[in-house]
Design a protein around this motif. Structure first.
Motif, short mmCIF file in Angstrom:
data_model
loop_
_atom_site.label_atom_id
_atom_site.label_comp_id
_atom_site.label_asym_id
_atom_site.label_seq_id
_atom_site.Cartn_x
_atom_site.Cartn_y
_atom_site.Cartn_z
N TRP A 32 -1.47 -0.33 -11.61
CA TRP A 32 -0.67 -0.51 -10.40
C TRP A 32 0.49 -1.48 -10.64
O TRP A 32 1.60 -1.26 -10.17
N ALA A 33 0.21 -2.57 -11.35
CA ALA A 33 1.26 -3.55 -11.62
C ALA A 33 2.40 -2.91 -12.41
O ALA A 33 3.58 -3.14 -12.12
N ALA A 34 2.06 -2.08 -13.39
CA ALA A 34 3.09 -1.40 -14.18
C ALA A 34 3.92 -0.48 -13.30
O ALA A 34 5.16 -0.45 -13.40
N LEU A 81 8.17 -2.82 -1.75
CA LEU A 81 6.73 -3.11 -1.68
C LEU A 81 6.06 -2.21 -0.65
O LEU A 81 4.97 -1.67 -0.89
N ALA A 82 6.70 -2.04 0.51
CA ALA A 82 6.14 -1.19 1.56
C ALA A 82 6.05 0.26 1.09
O ALA A 82 5.04 0.93 1.32
N ALA A 83 7.09 0.75 0.43
CA ALA A 83 7.08 2.14 -0.06
C ALA A 83 5.95 2.33 -1.07
O ALA A 83 5.24 3.34 -1.04
N ARG A 88 -0.33 3.94 -2.01
CA ARG A 88 -1.55 3.39 -2.59
C ARG A 88 -2.42 2.81 -1.47
O ARG A 88 -2.50 1.61 -1.31
N ASN A 89 -3.07 3.67 -0.71
CA ASN A 89 -3.79 3.18 0.46
C ASN A 89 -5.12 2.50 0.13
O ASN A 89 -5.80 2.04 1.04
N THR A 90 -5.50 2.38 -1.13
CA THR A 90 -6.74 1.68 -1.47
C THR A 90 -6.49 0.29 -2.05
O THR A 90 -7.44 -0.43 -2.33
N VAL A 91 -5.25 -0.08 -2.22
CA VAL A 91 -4.94 -1.37 -2.84
C VAL A 91 -4.72 -2.45 -1.77
O VAL A 91 -4.24 -2.17 -0.68
N SER A 92 -5.10 -3.66 -2.11
CA SER A 92 -4.72 -4.83 -1.32
C SER A 92 -3.71 -5.61 -2.14
O SER A 92 -3.88 -5.77 -3.36
N ARG A 112 -1.32 1.42 3.63
CA ARG A 112 -1.61 2.41 4.65
C ARG A 112 -0.30 3.01 5.12
O ARG A 112 0.74 2.36 5.04
N PRO A 113 -0.33 4.19 5.59
CA PRO A 113 0.92 4.85 5.96
C PRO A 113 1.43 4.46 7.34
O PRO A 113 1.33 5.23 8.29
#
Length: 127
Positions: A32-34, A81-83, A88-92, A112-113
């Motif tokens: 995710w970071a990449a 960041l929002a986009a 990625r709705n499972t990431v915090s 979340r969308p």
């Protein structure tokens, strides 16, 4: 995420904003970071983003991002960041920075969308 507190604080020593990505495992967080670094580089090429490792003994590049903000980059960064979070709705995502008085403040947003993510991130970055 408690173990990441020191890493986020280390990132803040050299940057205006620290971002930690929280997932099921370190490999997922690093992927995710990449992705996030790539997206931010495309949207805001002048933004200074550096990855920081939580554990210096691992071979990964790190899932904590240290970002030096410019005054004009806040809105573009918040949009990026929002986009990314909407996909990625499972990431915090833990955002940590110092406020105008030097106190450390943080906010955690979960993918979340909805449109509120960008507003939450923008307001946090402008504190």
């Amino acid at each position: 995420m408690e173990a990441w507190g020191e890493v986020l604080d280390t990132a803040l020593a050299e940057a205006d904003l620290a971002i930690g990505l929280v997932g099921e495992d370190g490999a997922e967080e690093n992927d995710w970071a990449a992705e996030l670094v790539e997206l931010l580089a495309e949207r805001t090429p002048a933004l200074n983003v550096r990855r920081i490792k939580a554990d210096p003994l691992t071979q990964d590049l790190g899932a904590v991002l240290a970002i030096v903000l410019g005054s004009s980059s806040v809105t573009v960064l918040a949009g990026g960041l929002a986009a990314w979070l909407r996909r990625r709705n499972t990431v915090s995502m833990v955002l940590k920075k110092r406020d105008r008085h030097g106190a450390t403040v943080d906010v955690t947003v979960r993918g979340r969308p909805d449109e509120r993510i960008e507003k939450i991130v923008t307001e946090f970055l402008k504190k």
